[in-house]
Design an enzyme around this catalytic site. Structure first.
Site, mmCIF file in Angstrom:
data_model
loop_
_atom_site.group_PDB
_atom_site.id
_atom_site.type_symbol
_atom_site.label_atom_id
_atom_site.label_comp_id
_atom_site.label_asym_id
_atom_site.label_seq_id
_atom_site.Cartn_x
_atom_site.Cartn_y
_atom_site.Cartn_z
ATOM 1 C CD GLU A 106 -12.392 -3.013 -3.007
ATOM 2 O OE1 GLU A 106 -11.794 -4.356 -3.169
ATOM 3 O OE2 GLU A 106 -13.326 -3.029 -2.174
ATOM 4 C CB THR A 163 -17.273 -8.135 -6.685
ATOM 5 O OG1 THR A 163 -17.073 -8.209 -5.172
ATOM 6 C CG2 THR A 163 -17.559 -6.150 -6.391
HETATM 7 N N1 HSE Z 1 -20.943 -2.440 -3.302
HETATM 8 C C1 HSE Z 1 -20.194 -2.768 -4.075
HETATM 9 C C2 HSE Z 1 -21.268 -4.054 -4.753
HETATM 10 C C3 HSE Z 1 -19.114 -4.151 -2.506
HETATM 11 O O1 HSE Z 1 -21.780 -4.304 -3.507
HETATM 12 O O2 HSE Z 1 -20.639 -4.307 -5.673
HETATM 13 C C4 HSE Z 1 -18.240 -5.012 -3.372
HETATM 14 O O3 HSE Z 1 -18.137 -5.829 -1.874
#
Ligand code: HSE
Length: 306
Positions: free
Chosen positions: A128, A181
């Protein structure tokens, strides 16, 4: 055993009120991976189907998560990974998380499970970090644990698994635009007012209580996001219409899936979930944007052997 083939579920992170702390695994869509032990050290990505993604381990989320696993492991050999990408990158349903979590789950399985699921989450979070510049756990935790997960704390990592109510369904529509993201994190405010915080943590508590009590009305009342959705929804064409159409079709609540552009709705029962899907589709057909749609029961198991 030298080789294993696994299903790695898509996930909805945030779930409206729980930015970076709440997530849930889906049944209807996920990546498939084959992981095999090799005598040579290191990680080799030998095949990627479905998407054009880097084969070099250091540049691939599954590779990076695998390298974090190997670093912490006493195992002398390495692993080969084949990925059949069924979750589109940049869709908001945990594409990078599925591959990262799948790789480390399969490696752990092949070595006789030396690591706990929580430890596997820390390895998968490195994937991630590569994908979004932040090592968040709200997709990888539900991918590994199944069901809902709450990240009560990041340091130390404390993951609370929450069983989904039996009749809960998710409908997810993915308009065919890509939202990175990393980009959708950069537009967020870094401070909020006390007034906003009070409303938000009321909803997080309400959602967790609603899930545990199987109180569908309470789940619905709690699916409200005062912090992230007002900003990120600007990036998603048709968001307000999809949300309104979902609520009109009987959704308990509706919000952005992860960092978007996918939009999710929860409902009680499959029939309502399908109806919601039809209404969501109608919005994008009117606007003229292509979409993928998934109607899914909540995944109870997380990653599983195929
Ligand atoms: N919590 C993260 C965001 C999830 O919203 O940036 C990304 O999939």
């Amino acid at each position: 055993m030298n080789e294993v083939k696994v299903f790695c579920p898509a996930t909805i992170a945030n779930i409206s009120c729980g930015f970076d702390v709440l997530g849930v695994a889906l049944d209807a869509v996920g990546d498939e991976m084959v992981v095999r032990k090799t005598k040579e050290k290191g990680i080799r990505i030998t095949k990627i189907e479905g998407q054009d993604l880097p084969m070099q381990a250091e540049k691939n989320v599954a590779g990076v998560a695998g390298l974090a696993f190997l670093d912490a492991s006493e195992y002398e050999g390495g692993f080969e990974i084949e990925i059949n990408k069924k979750i589109k990158p940049g869709s908001g349903i945990g594409s990078s998380a599925a591959s990262s979590a799948g790789a480390v789950w399969a490696m752990n399985h092949l070595l006789g499970s030396p690591f706990t699921p929580t430890k596997l989450v820390t390895f998968a979070m490195e994937g991630e970090r590569l994908a979004s510049e932040v090592a968040h756990a709200d997709n990888v935790a539900p991918a590994l644990f199944g069901n809902f997960t709450l990240i009560r704390s990041y340091t130390p990592l404390d993951i609370v698994p929450i069983t989904a109510p039996q009749e809960l369904y998710a409908t997810v529509i993915h308009p065919q635009i890509e939202v990175k993201t990393s980009d959708s994190r950069k537009i967020l405010r870094t401070t909020i007012s006390m007034e906003t915080a009070i409303k938000q943590w009321g909803n997080v508590g309400g959602l967790v209580a609603g899930l545990l009590k199987e109180d569908y009305e309470l789940i619905g009342r709690s699916l409200v996001d005062h912090i992230v959705e007002p900003i990120r929804s600007i990036l998603i064409p048709g968001f307000d219409q999809v949300k309104q159409a979902s609520i009109n079709a009987g959704a308990l609540g509706c919000g952005i899936s992860g960092s978007g552009p996918s939009i999710f709705a929860f409902s009680k029962g499959e029939k309502t979930a399908i109806n919601i899907g039809n209404e969501m589709k109608r919005v994008y057909e009117t606007i003229g944007i292509d979409y993928d749609i998934h109607v899914s029961k909540i995944n109870q198991q997380g990653i599983k052997i195929l």
